[in-house]
Design a protein around this motif. Structure first.
Motif, short mmCIF file in Angstrom:
data_model
loop_
_atom_site.label_atom_id
_atom_site.label_comp_id
_atom_site.label_asym_id
_atom_site.label_seq_id
_atom_site.Cartn_x
_atom_site.Cartn_y
_atom_site.Cartn_z
N GLN A 218 36.12 46.89 27.60
CA GLN A 218 36.74 47.37 28.98
C GLN A 218 35.58 47.89 29.62
N LEU A 221 33.66 45.81 31.74
CA LEU A 221 34.09 44.96 32.53
C LEU A 221 34.43 45.49 34.14
N LYS A 226 34.71 42.09 41.29
CA LYS A 226 35.78 41.48 41.00
C LYS A 226 35.56 39.66 41.30
N ARG A 231 31.99 38.58 35.26
CA ARG A 231 33.50 39.93 34.97
C ARG A 231 34.17 38.76 34.35
N ARG A 235 35.62 39.90 30.90
CA ARG A 235 36.86 39.42 30.91
C ARG A 235 37.09 38.47 29.05
#
Length: 377
Positions: A218, A221, A226, A231, A235
């Motif tokens: 996490q 990530l 973004k 990314r 994910r």
């Protein structure tokens, strides 16, 4: 109804076509829901007819198989009827007003739009979405069932890839060997389950064991930009890790439930309100990790298949009353040993509760046989 699941193997173009089919399914469901919101007295047949209108007005909707469009409309109607039923039954709290879907992950075909090859190793989707021929990876012999028995074919997107589910209209017949034994079970956090005979099952704590790795993934990530490909990769790695925990939890629950049902003729358990229990923020993570609801649902499912009595009893005072004489012995959650001042009974708190659960079932306390467990993810 039996469900057989396979993993799908194809190329990037085919996976992109599946993604398009998922988006079209979401579009049709949301448009049907909007029709119900905007107009009065909309029935299920009106939503079915609206699918043809959408297919005429939007070329991309026309590409999806007609029965798949109807299945998408059925999803909207299912959400609507559930809302009506909750209102009619005066369900406390929120009634589940239908919401628009944002991340649809499945598309369902009925009896057309697909073709299963005779070897059972390949399936071809023949609508305008262009999915084409895909390989089925699995060990189940789906080709042994007549095509008339296959009522639904679903494509499901998960973190581990795309999967295909076949819903077969068939009854699973199991000859239960009577054992002449009855048991009450008490679920908990220290021990996953304790029965009235004193047998305990250790809590596997799948999420707790994987928590450090999940937190690390996490954090990775959150550091990625973004919209970047890195990314997206981070994910996917995090989603796969969560999927692994989910599968471990379900596999453990199914095996424990099956072993319990095979070895007994009557099983009693508490009718717990788990949704209320997780409001305790100190125990919510541990309760969700234990997944009692999933375990008890599989107990009910296997009990129905084996045709044995599965009885729910009210949870009131099962931990406080003495299973030997019935005396009320108040104790906090930290007290793990039951000591009765009246009859002198000393035993583990959970075993005492399991004994009370079994007594309630045998004394005719209101209960009912469980229903089929939900389809696994």
């Amino acid at each position: 109804m039996l469900t057989y699941e396979y993993k799908l193997q194809g190329n990037r173009a085919q996976y992109a076509a599946i993604e398009e089919a998922l988006r079209v399914t979401q579009f049709i469901r949301n448009k049907c829901l909007r029709l119900w919101m905007d107009e009065k007295r909309i029935a299920k047949n009106d939503l079915q007819a609206y699918c043809a209108v959408l297919a005429h007005d939007f070329d991309f909707a026309h590409k999806l198989n007609s029965q798949a469009r109807q299945a998408a409309a059925d999803r909207a109607w299912h959400a609507i009827t559930r809302f009506y039923e909750n209102c009619k039954s005066q369900k406390p709290g929120k009634k589940g007003y239908p919401r628009f879907q944002r991340d649809n992950r499945s598309v369902e075909y009925k009896t057309s739009g697909w073709k299963l090859e005779a070897d059972g190793n390949h399936i071809t989707f023949r609508d305008g979405c262009g999915i084409g021929r895909l390989r089925l990876i699995g060990t189940r012999a789906i080709e042994t069932f007549p095509l008339q028995q296959i009522k639904r074919v679903r494509i499901i997107k998960r973190a581990a890839g795309f999967f295909c589910q076949f819903c077969v209209q068939a009854d699973r017949v199991i000859d239960h060997v009577p054992t002449g034994t009855s048991v009450g079970i008490d679920v908990g956090l220290k021990a996953y389950s304790t029965d009235s005979n004193g047998h305990t099952v250790d809590n596997p704590r799948h999420y707790r064991k994987a928590e450090a790795r999940l937190k690390r993934l996490q954090r990775r990530l959150s550091r990625k930009k973004k919209g970047s490909k890195n990314r997206l990769k981070a994910r996917q790695r995090l989603a796969k890790a969560h999927l692994k925990v989910q599968r471990q939890r379900e596999d453990f629950a199914r095996k424990q439930a099956n072993a319990l049902v095979i070895s007994h003729d009557l099983i009693a358990y508490e009718d717990l309100k788990i949704a209320n229990m997780v409001r305790n923020h100190h125990l919510a993570k541990s309760i969700n990790d234990a997944a009692w609801g999933q375990f008890l649902a599989w107990v009910s499912y296997y009990g129905a298949r084996h045709a044995i009595a599965i009885i729910k009893v009210a949870p009131h005072f099962t931990s406080q009353n003495c299973s030997g004489c019935g005396t009320l012995v108040k104790k906090s959650l930290s007290v793990r040993t039951h000591i009765c001042p009246n009859c002198g009974l000393v035993m583990d708190r959970d075993k005492n509760a399991a004994g009370n659960i079994l007594k309630k079932a045998q004394n005719g306390t209101a209960g009912h046989a469980g229903t089929d467990a939900p389809v696994s993810a």
